[in-house]
Design a protein around this motif. Structure first.
Motif, PDB file in Angstrom:
ATOM      1  N   GLY A 190     -41.874  42.663  10.243  1.00 55.61           N
ATOM      2  CA  GLY A 190     -42.075  43.741   9.280  1.00 55.61           C
ATOM      3  C   GLY A 190     -40.920  43.953   8.317  1.00 55.61           C
ATOM      4  N   ASN A 191     -39.782  44.427   8.832  1.00 55.56           N
ATOM      5  CA  ASN A 191     -38.651  44.724   7.954  1.00 55.56           C
ATOM      6  C   ASN A 191     -37.954  43.476   7.442  1.00 55.56           C
ATOM      7  OD1 ASN A 191     -39.003  47.497   8.030  1.00 55.56           O
ATOM      8  ND2 ASN A 191     -37.768  47.718   9.883  1.00 55.56           N
ATOM      9  N   LEU A 192     -38.050  42.387   8.192  1.00 56.65           N
ATOM     10  CA  LEU A 192     -37.473  41.137   7.678  1.00 56.65           C
ATOM     11  C   LEU A 192     -38.216  40.731   6.412  1.00 56.65           C
ATOM     12  CD1 LEU A 192     -36.824  39.197  11.001  1.00 56.65           C
ATOM     13  CD2 LEU A 192     -35.103  40.032   9.394  1.00 56.65           C
ATOM     14  N   HIS A 193     -39.501  41.073   6.355  1.00 56.41           N
ATOM     15  CA  HIS A 193     -40.278  40.784   5.147  1.00 56.41           C
ATOM     16  C   HIS A 193     -39.954  41.774   4.025  1.00 56.41           C
ATOM     17  CE1 HIS A 193     -43.444  39.533   2.512  1.00 56.41           C
ATOM     18  NE2 HIS A 193     -43.960  40.752   2.524  1.00 56.41           N
ATOM     19  N   THR A 194     -40.029  43.076   4.336  1.00 50.67           N
ATOM     20  CA  THR A 194     -39.844  44.058   3.255  1.00 50.67           C
ATOM     21  C   THR A 194     -38.399  44.118   2.758  1.00 50.67           C
ATOM     22  OG1 THR A 194     -39.689  45.752   4.958  1.00 50.67           O
ATOM     23  CG2 THR A 194     -41.764  45.626   3.776  1.00 50.67           C
TER      24      THR A 194
END
Ligand SMILES: [Zn+2]
Length: 440
Positions: free
Chosen positions: A68-72
C-alpha cells in the motif's frame, strides 16, 4: 493555542525528492531486456525505500512487503521478494546511479538549500575520507578487495571514498556520490584510496564544472602528488599535517620562527572557557624533494579547563589574523565526515555494515550507493524541512524518529510522507481507556 505544523518547501520535501529519485531510476537501462515481471525501476526503488525506512535487514523489509504505502509514497508498482531483488540489482553497474546524486544536488541548489553551507567567499567545504564497510573471510564478490595474509588466507573487503559538503555551524551534511574502492575487473589487482581520489575529483569537476570547493582531508592526503591533483582541478584545500609524517615541513616552520617570520594569534572565548592559540606562516615547502609545492601552514592549540587539543593544517588559502580562526573551524569540521556521515550510517538506523546481501558482481556496491542516496534525502530534510526538524526536536532522537515513522508507515494507509510527518507532529488520537469505578 493550536500548534500548526511548519510549512514545507514543496520542491525539497521528501515526497518531491522521492519522485525525483524514482524518475531518475526510470531512465536507467535494464540489463535484462524488456520481458520482465518486475521492472528495474521497482527493484531500485524498493532497495531505496528499504534504506529510507531503515529496515534492519532485507529479510525484515521483505516480511513487511505490504505494498500500500510503498506504492503511494515511494511509487513502487511491485516489490520484489528478497532473492529477486538481489538477482535484479547484482548486475547493475553502480556508475548508473551518479546522475541521480547530481540531479538531487541540482534540486537543492535551485531551492537555495545549500546557501547555509557556503563556507568562505562562495566556496563549499568538501570533506573526503575513505572508509571500509565490509570485511569477510568467506563472503566475497568480483568487486571485493583482497588482503592476502602470510598464511595464504584472504580477507575480502569493501571500501569507498566518501564525500560530503559540510559546514562548521551545520549538523546536516550533503553527501555526493561516493567513489567505490573496488577490485579492478575481478583480477587480483587492488584499487586504493589514492586512485579513487583521482577518479573522484575528475568526476566532481565533470558534474560541477563551476562550483567552488575547499577540500578538507586528513593528514594522509597531505602529499605533493595529491595536492597537485587538487590544483589541476581548480580545488582549494585545507589538509591535516602531522609532525611525525611531515618532518621537513615542521623543520622549515621552526627555521621561519627563528627568522621571525611566524605570526602568532590568540583568541579568548570566555563563555566557553576556551583559549584558541595559533601560529602560522605562509609559503612553506611541503617537503624537500618537491620544494615547488608551496603551502600555508597553521598550527593550533585549543586550551580548555581540563585539556589542550592540538591540530595542524596546510592550505592554499592565504592565512592572516583575519582568516586563521575561520580556517581552523573549516579544518576541524572535517570530523563530520567520520562522525555525522560514516558513524551515522553505521549506528543510526542505516545499518551501513549490515549484510543486506553481497551478490557476485555489484550488489554490495549498489546497496552502499543506494543507502548513501537515502541518506542524502534524509539530510536534505534535516537541512531544509521545518516539519522534519520539528518532529525530530519533539521526539528527541533520530532513532526514535525512524522507529515511529516505520511504525506508522506499516500501520496506516497514507497519502504522502508529509501526511506521515504531520501525524508524528500532531500525534495520533489514541482511544481513551475505559475504567470501571466501584461506587460502593
Ligand atoms: Zn564483494
Amino acid at each position: 493555542m493550536s500548534i500548526v505544523a511548519p510549512k514545507a518547501r514543496k520542491h525539497l520535501s521528501a515526497d518531491a525528492l522521492f519522485h525525483l529519485v524514482r524518475s531518475g531510476f526510470a531512465t536507467m537501462p535494464d540489463p535484462r531486456g524488456e520481458e520482465v515481471n518486475i521492472s528495474l525501476t521497482d527493484a531500485l526503488m524498493s532497495a531505496f525505500a528499504m534504506f529510507s525506512l531503515k529496515a534492519p535487514s532485507l529479510l525484515a523489509f521483505d516480511k513487511e512487503r505490504a505494498e500500500g504505502n510503498l506504492h503511494t509514497i515511494y511509487g513502487i508498482e511491485r516489490v520484489p521478494c528478497d532473492t529477486h531483488m538481489r538477482e535484479i540489482l547484482d548486475p547493475v553497474s553502480p556508475k548508473v546511479l551518479r546522475p541521480l546524486f547530481k540531479s538531487l544536488f541540482r534540486q537543492l541548489q535551485r531551492g537555495k538549500a545549500l546557501e547555509p553551507l557556503v563556507f568562505l567567499e562562495g566556496h563549499y567545504l568538501l570533506a573526503l575520507d575513505g572508509t571500509e564497510y565490509f570485511t569477510s573471510k568467506t563472503i566475497h564478490c568480483a568487486s571485493c578487495l583482497h588482503r592476502v595474509h602470510r598464511n595464504g588466507s584472504i580477507t575480502y573487503a569493501h571500501q569507498m571514498l566518501g564525500a560530503a559538503l559540510i559546514h562548521p555551524d551545520q549538523r546536516a551534511v550533503i553527501p555526493l556520490m561516493p567513489e567505490p574502492i573496488v577490485n579492478c575487473d575481478g583480477t587480483d589487482k587492488n584499487d586504493c584510496e589514492r586512485n579513487a581520489a583521482k577518479r573522484f575529483v575528475a568526476r566532481l569537476r565533470q558534474d560541477h564544472p563551476h562550483l567552488k570547493f575547499i577540500v578538507t582531508e586528513d593528514s594522509l592526503s597531505s602529499n605533493a602528488p595529491h595536492i597537485e591533483t587538487l590544483q589541476d582541478y581548480d580545488l582549494r584545500y585545507i589538509l591535516g599535517v602531522k609532525e611525525g609524517d611531515h618532518t621537513y615541513l615542521f623543520q622549515q616552520v621552526q627555521a621561519a620562527e627563528q627568522a621571525g617570520r611566524v605570526t602568532y594569534y590568540e583568541r579568548h572565548e570566555r563563555a566557553a572557557g576556551l583559549v584558541h592559540r595559533f601560529r602560522f606562516v605562509n609559503d612553506m615547502p611541503l617537503n624537500a624533494s618537491q620544494a615547488h609545492v608551496r603551502v600555508n601552514f597553521i598550527e593550533y592549540w585549543e586550551s580548555g579547563e581540563a585539556k589542550v587539543q592540538h591540530f595542524s593544517w596546510v592550505t592554499d588559502i592565504r592565512v592572516s589574523k583575519r582568516t586563521v580562526y575561520h580556517l581552523m573551524r573549516g579544518g576541524r569540521a572535517r570530523w563530520k565526515i567520520e562522525n555525522e556521515t560514516f558513524n551515522t550510517l553505521k549506528n543510526q538506523g542505516y545499518n551501513f555494515e549490515h549484510n543486506y546481501g553481497h551478490g557476485e558482481q555489484h550488489l554490495s556496491v549498489v546497496f552502499a550507493m543506494l543507502m548513501m542516496l537515502a541518506f542524502l534525502v534524509d539530510q536534505a530534510q534535516q537541512l531544509c524541512c521545518a516539519l522534519f526538524q520539528a518532529v525530530w526536536a519533539k521526539l528527541g532522537s533520530k532513532r526514535l524518529l525512524w522507529e515511529r515513522r516505520r511504525a506508522l508507515f506499516y500501520t496506516y494507509a497514507l497519502a504522502s510522507m508529509r501526511q506521515l510527518f504531520e501525524a508524528l507532529f500532531y500525534g495520533l488520537k489514541k482511544p481513551t481507556p475505559v475504567f470501571g469505578f466501584d461506587s460502593a
